[in-house]
Design an enzyme around this catalytic site. Structure first.
Site, PDB file in Angstrom:
ATOM      1  N   TYR A 144      52.583 -43.309  22.121  1.00 34.34           N
ATOM      2  CA  TYR A 144      52.094 -42.860  20.805  1.00 34.34           C
ATOM      3  C   TYR A 144      52.023 -41.334  20.766  1.00 34.34           C
ATOM      4  O   TYR A 144      52.600 -40.693  19.877  1.00 34.34           O
ATOM      5  CB  TYR A 144      50.720 -43.471  20.562  1.00 34.34           C
ATOM      6  CG  TYR A 144      50.124 -43.195  19.204  1.00 34.34           C
ATOM      7  CD1 TYR A 144      50.614 -43.799  18.047  1.00 34.34           C
ATOM      8  CD2 TYR A 144      49.030 -42.336  19.070  1.00 34.34           C
ATOM      9  CE1 TYR A 144      50.035 -43.565  16.804  1.00 34.34           C
ATOM     10  CE2 TYR A 144      48.447 -42.099  17.830  1.00 34.34           C
ATOM     11  CZ  TYR A 144      48.953 -42.711  16.699  1.00 34.34           C
ATOM     12  OH  TYR A 144      48.383 -42.479  15.476  1.00 34.34           O
ATOM     13  N   ASP A 145      51.337 -40.753  21.775  1.00 39.50           N
ATOM     14  CA  ASP A 145      51.098 -39.303  21.762  1.00 39.50           C
ATOM     15  C   ASP A 145      52.415 -38.531  21.804  1.00 39.50           C
ATOM     16  O   ASP A 145      52.644 -37.610  21.013  1.00 39.50           O
ATOM     17  CB  ASP A 145      50.251 -38.889  22.975  1.00 39.50           C
ATOM     18  CG  ASP A 145      48.873 -39.532  22.980  1.00 39.50           C
ATOM     19  OD1 ASP A 145      48.635 -40.456  22.182  1.00 39.50           O
ATOM     20  OD2 ASP A 145      48.026 -39.112  23.792  1.00 39.50           O
ATOM     21  N   GLY A 147      55.451 -39.722  21.236  1.00 34.29           N
ATOM     22  CA  GLY A 147      56.276 -40.075  20.076  1.00 34.29           C
ATOM     23  C   GLY A 147      55.917 -39.208  18.882  1.00 34.29           C
ATOM     24  O   GLY A 147      56.777 -38.650  18.199  1.00 34.29           O
ATOM     25  N   SER A 188      36.196 -50.778  13.213  1.00 35.72           N
ATOM     26  CA  SER A 188      36.379 -52.175  12.802  1.00 35.72           C
ATOM     27  C   SER A 188      35.828 -53.121  13.870  1.00 35.72           C
ATOM     28  O   SER A 188      35.170 -54.118  13.549  1.00 35.72           O
ATOM     29  CB  SER A 188      37.851 -52.464  12.494  1.00 35.72           C
ATOM     30  OG  SER A 188      38.690 -51.909  13.475  1.00 35.72           O
ATOM     31  N   THR A 207      29.346 -42.105  25.821  1.00 32.09           N
ATOM     32  CA  THR A 207      29.040 -40.695  25.506  1.00 32.09           C
ATOM     33  C   THR A 207      30.279 -39.951  24.991  1.00 32.09           C
ATOM     34  O   THR A 207      30.179 -38.805  24.560  1.00 32.09           O
ATOM     35  CB  THR A 207      28.481 -39.925  26.728  1.00 32.09           C
ATOM     36  OG1 THR A 207      29.453 -40.028  27.778  1.00 32.09           O
ATOM     37  CG2 THR A 207      27.149 -40.491  27.180  1.00 32.09           C
ATOM     38  N   ARG A 276      36.479 -35.291  20.641  1.00 29.64           N
ATOM     39  CA  ARG A 276      37.472 -34.993  19.603  1.00 29.64           C
ATOM     40  C   ARG A 276      36.746 -34.551  18.334  1.00 29.64           C
ATOM     41  O   ARG A 276      35.877 -35.256  17.829  1.00 29.64           O
ATOM     42  CB  ARG A 276      38.310 -36.233  19.325  1.00 29.64           C
ATOM     43  CG  ARG A 276      39.531 -35.931  18.531  1.00 29.64           C
ATOM     44  CD  ARG A 276      40.286 -37.184  18.243  1.00 29.64           C
ATOM     45  NE  ARG A 276      41.097 -37.641  19.328  1.00 29.64           N
ATOM     46  CZ  ARG A 276      41.503 -38.911  19.431  1.00 29.64           C
ATOM     47  NH1 ARG A 276      41.106 -39.804  18.569  1.00 29.64           N
ATOM     48  NH2 ARG A 276      42.296 -39.268  20.408  1.00 29.64           N
TER      49      ARG A 276
HETATM   50  P1  NAD Z   1      48.260 -49.260  10.344  1.00 28.83           P
HETATM   51  O1  NAD Z   1      48.674 -49.881  11.624  1.00 28.83           O
HETATM   52  O2  NAD Z   1      47.275 -49.992   9.495  1.00 28.83           O
HETATM   53  O3  NAD Z   1      49.510 -48.924   9.439  1.00 28.83           O
HETATM   54  C1  NAD Z   1      50.794 -48.666   9.940  1.00 28.83           C
HETATM   55  C2  NAD Z   1      51.799 -49.362   9.037  1.00 28.83           C
HETATM   56  O4  NAD Z   1      53.129 -49.062   9.510  1.00 28.83           O
HETATM   57  C3  NAD Z   1      51.669 -50.890   9.051  1.00 28.83           C
HETATM   58  O5  NAD Z   1      51.733 -51.405   7.760  1.00 28.83           O
HETATM   59  C4  NAD Z   1      52.852 -51.351   9.904  1.00 28.83           C
HETATM   60  O6  NAD Z   1      53.280 -52.662   9.587  1.00 28.83           O
HETATM   61  C5  NAD Z   1      53.880 -50.299   9.558  1.00 28.83           C
HETATM   62  N1  NAD Z   1      54.922 -50.114  10.589  1.00 28.83           N
HETATM   63  C6  NAD Z   1      54.751 -50.010  11.937  1.00 28.83           C
HETATM   64  N2  NAD Z   1      55.941 -49.855  12.542  1.00 28.83           N
HETATM   65  C7  NAD Z   1      56.884 -49.856  11.562  1.00 28.83           C
HETATM   66  C8  NAD Z   1      58.291 -49.745  11.545  1.00 28.83           C
HETATM   67  N3  NAD Z   1      58.991 -49.597  12.683  1.00 28.83           N
HETATM   68  N4  NAD Z   1      58.938 -49.804  10.358  1.00 28.83           N
HETATM   69  C9  NAD Z   1      58.255 -49.974   9.204  1.00 28.83           C
HETATM   70  N5  NAD Z   1      56.912 -50.091   9.150  1.00 28.83           N
HETATM   71  C10 NAD Z   1      56.240 -50.038  10.315  1.00 28.83           C
HETATM   72  O7  NAD Z   1      47.689 -47.807  10.739  1.00 28.83           O
HETATM   73  P2  NAD Z   1      47.016 -46.675   9.833  1.00 28.83           P
HETATM   74  O8  NAD Z   1      45.686 -46.390  10.386  1.00 28.83           O
HETATM   75  O9  NAD Z   1      47.157 -47.008   8.416  1.00 28.83           O
HETATM   76  O10 NAD Z   1      47.949 -45.434  10.173  1.00 28.83           O
HETATM   77  C11 NAD Z   1      48.959 -44.989   9.304  1.00 28.83           C
HETATM   78  C12 NAD Z   1      49.591 -43.717   9.853  1.00 28.83           C
HETATM   79  O11 NAD Z   1      48.606 -42.693   9.999  1.00 28.83           O
HETATM   80  C13 NAD Z   1      50.247 -43.904  11.224  1.00 28.83           C
HETATM   81  O12 NAD Z   1      51.439 -43.161  11.281  1.00 28.83           O
HETATM   82  C14 NAD Z   1      49.220 -43.300  12.175  1.00 28.83           C
HETATM   83  O13 NAD Z   1      49.808 -42.820  13.337  1.00 28.83           O
HETATM   84  C15 NAD Z   1      48.617 -42.201  11.332  1.00 28.83           C
HETATM   85  N6  NAD Z   1      47.262 -41.898  11.787  1.00 28.83           N
HETATM   86  C16 NAD Z   1      46.221 -42.725  11.472  1.00 28.83           C
HETATM   87  C17 NAD Z   1      44.959 -42.432  11.986  1.00 28.83           C
HETATM   88  C18 NAD Z   1      43.773 -43.311  11.669  1.00 28.83           C
HETATM   89  O14 NAD Z   1      42.707 -43.068  12.223  1.00 28.83           O
HETATM   90  N7  NAD Z   1      43.860 -44.298  10.811  1.00 28.83           N
HETATM   91  C19 NAD Z   1      44.762 -41.303  12.799  1.00 28.83           C
HETATM   92  C20 NAD Z   1      45.855 -40.513  13.095  1.00 28.83           C
HETATM   93  C21 NAD Z   1      47.096 -40.805  12.582  1.00 28.83           C
HETATM   94  N1  UDP Z   2      35.936 -47.976  21.848  1.00 30.07           N
HETATM   95  C1  UDP Z   2      34.802 -48.681  22.248  1.00 30.07           C
HETATM   96  N2  UDP Z   2      34.732 -50.005  21.957  1.00 30.07           N
HETATM   97  C2  UDP Z   2      35.703 -50.663  21.268  1.00 30.07           C
HETATM   98  C3  UDP Z   2      36.841 -49.949  20.828  1.00 30.07           C
HETATM   99  C4  UDP Z   2      36.916 -48.596  21.157  1.00 30.07           C
HETATM  100  O1  UDP Z   2      33.897 -48.103  22.860  1.00 30.07           O
HETATM  101  O2  UDP Z   2      35.543 -51.868  21.026  1.00 30.07           O
HETATM  102  C5  UDP Z   2      36.014 -46.529  22.140  1.00 30.07           C
HETATM  103  C6  UDP Z   2      37.317 -46.086  22.770  1.00 30.07           C
HETATM  104  O3  UDP Z   2      37.267 -46.230  24.168  1.00 30.07           O
HETATM  105  C7  UDP Z   2      37.374 -44.628  22.328  1.00 30.07           C
HETATM  106  C8  UDP Z   2      36.675 -44.627  20.972  1.00 30.07           C
HETATM  107  O4  UDP Z   2      35.928 -45.831  20.924  1.00 30.07           O
HETATM  108  O5  UDP Z   2      36.648 -43.821  23.215  1.00 30.07           O
HETATM  109  C9  UDP Z   2      37.649 -44.606  19.795  1.00 30.07           C
HETATM  110  O6  UDP Z   2      38.598 -45.638  19.981  1.00 30.07           O
HETATM  111  P1  UDP Z   2      39.697 -46.025  18.905  1.00 30.07           P
HETATM  112  O7  UDP Z   2      40.556 -47.058  19.525  1.00 30.07           O
HETATM  113  O8  UDP Z   2      39.057 -46.328  17.608  1.00 30.07           O
HETATM  114  O9  UDP Z   2      40.533 -44.672  18.655  1.00 30.07           O
HETATM  115  P2  UDP Z   2      41.110 -43.517  19.595  1.00 30.07           P
HETATM  116  O10 UDP Z   2      40.700 -43.735  21.008  1.00 30.07           O
HETATM  117  O11 UDP Z   2      42.573 -43.576  19.410  1.00 30.07           O
HETATM  118  O12 UDP Z   2      40.473 -42.296  19.046  1.00 30.07           O
END
Ligand code: NAD
Ligand code: UDP
Length: 315
Positions: A144-145, A147, A188, A207, A276
């Site tokens: 992910y990172d 990419g 969630s 923490t 963060r």
């Molecule tokens: P999400 O998983 O709910 O939404 C991603 C959507 O992309 C889904 O509908 C999935 O079906 C679709 N998708 C995945 N791979 C695909 C592919 N190969 N072709 C077509 N569709 C594809 O996640 P989200 O939280 O809504 O995130 C949306 C965007 O925002 C992502 O790019 C994510 O990296 C970025 N983002 C979100 C957060 C966050 O906290 N929600 C933080 C940082 C970045």
């Molecule tokens: N986390 C947790 N319990 C859970 C899911 C996540 O304590 O059931 C922690 C996870 O280890 C991270 C933080 O919550 O430190 C945020 O996690 P999330 O997966 O929401 O996002 P990201 O790590 O990508 O910021």
């Protein structure tokens, strides 16, 4: 009226973005392969005259005459992006190449949904856009990172070499209605666990910190970014700078739900960032005074209500 392509439009954030763009009088093409998104997320938009839905995977080229592209397709939850890490990198990298190629061909403006994960486990706190990050290239989160980092590189190079009009936002942890209940992300997870009276699973000692942004604030920042002046391409942080530990988040959710859930501690996953927090000075300056409006308690209430109704309807 603009014709706008939203990739990942059936996902959590994408569905809110489609809704906002339609409400502003645009024509919206929502493209998704439904890996983590669903038709339910955009069900309420289906009858809209100017809404079109396309099942497509962005690792394959796509052609459409559009004015703007919001590139949001990519699984965002660690559980989902680690499920098939090669596919995750392909989605970010090949997806970026395909969408940038489309933008180049039809002269569309394109916005990339990048992420705070480009900073990895940051040693600079809070994180300004000038920080290059601390990312493990071969760990569990690398698909992910790296990419997303490569996608940023491609965006900059298409801009420099081919004059493609680009915008890059770095999104910090965002939550709200339409997150998948089994999404695996912390907000969630905790809400669903609290509502079901199950143990709240804290990874590590709780923490570690995150800064949580409500989805409406993100959508506002995203739309503003797309319409910034030509010379401003970002990257720009879009997030809520108020920082919380996971223990504080659990307490807040237990309090708001009145749940009897207990806290249970599980091992901290590999490379889980310890802290963060976005520095949002640049966003405030360039996004026309944008700043988050919805505090955690207020945003959690709306999100809890959403999950409460969802769980009841699934019974
Ligand atoms: P999400 O998983 O709910 O939404 C991603 C959507 O992309 C889904 O509908 C999935 O079906 C679709 N998708 C995945 N791979 C695909 C592919 N190969 N072709 C077509 N569709 C594809 O996640 P989200 O939280 O809504 O995130 C949306 C965007 O925002 C992502 O790019 C994510 O990296 C970025 N983002 C979100 C957060 C966050 O906290 N929600 C933080 C940082 C970045
Ligand atoms: N986390 C947790 N319990 C859970 C899911 C996540 O304590 O059931 C922690 C996870 O280890 C991270 C933080 O919550 O430190 C945020 O996690 P999330 O997966 O929401 O996002 P990201 O790590 O990508 O910021």
């Amino acid at each position: 009226m603009k014709r706008i392509l939203v990739t990942g439009g059936a996902g959590f954030v994408g569905s809110h973005l489609c809704e906002r763009l339609l409400n502003e009088g645009n024509e919206v093409i929502c493209l998704d392969n439904y890996f983590t998104g669903s038709k339910q997320n955009i069900e309420h938009l289906m009858d809209h005259h100017y809404f079109e839905l396309v099942r497509h995977d962005i690792t394959n080229p796509f052609m459409a005459e559009v004015d703007e592209i919001y590139n949001f397709a990519c699984p965002a939850s660690p559980v989902h992006y680690q499920y098939n890490p090669i596919k995750t990198t392909k989605t970010s990298v090949m997806g970026a190449i395909n969408m940038l190629g489309l933008a180049k061909r039809v002269k569309a403006k394109i916005l990339q949904a990048s992420t705070s994960e480009v900073y990895g486990d940051p040693t600079v706190h809070p994180q300004p856009e000038s920080y290059w990050g601390n990312v493990n290239p071969i760990g569990l989160r690398s698909c992910y990172d790296e990419g997303k980092r490569c996608a940023e590189t491609l965006f900059m190079d298409y801009h420099k070499e081919n004059n493609v009009k680009i915008k890059i936002i770095r999104i910090f942890n965002t939550y709200g209605p339409r997150m998948h209940p089994q999404d695996g992300r912390v907000v969630s997870n905790f809400i669903v666990q609290a509502l079901k009276g199950e143990d709240i699973t804290i990874f590590g000692d709780g923490t570690q910190t995150r800064s949580f942004q409500y989805v409406d604030d993100l959508v506002e920042g995203t739309v503003r970014m797309m319409s910034t002046r030509d010379g401003f391409i970002g990257p720009v942080n879009v997030g809520n700078p108020k920082e919380f530990t996971m223990l504080q988040l659990a307490d807040e959710i237990i309090d708001l739900t009145g749940s009897k859930s207990k806290i249970s501690y599980l091992p901290l996953p590999q490379d889980d960032p310890m802290q963060r927090q976005p520095n949002i000075d640049l966003a405030k300056k360039e996004l026309n005074g944008w700043e988050p409006k919805i505090n955690l308690r207020e945003g959690l209430k709306t999100t809890i209500k959403y999950f409460d109704e969802l769980l009841l309807s699934n019974k």
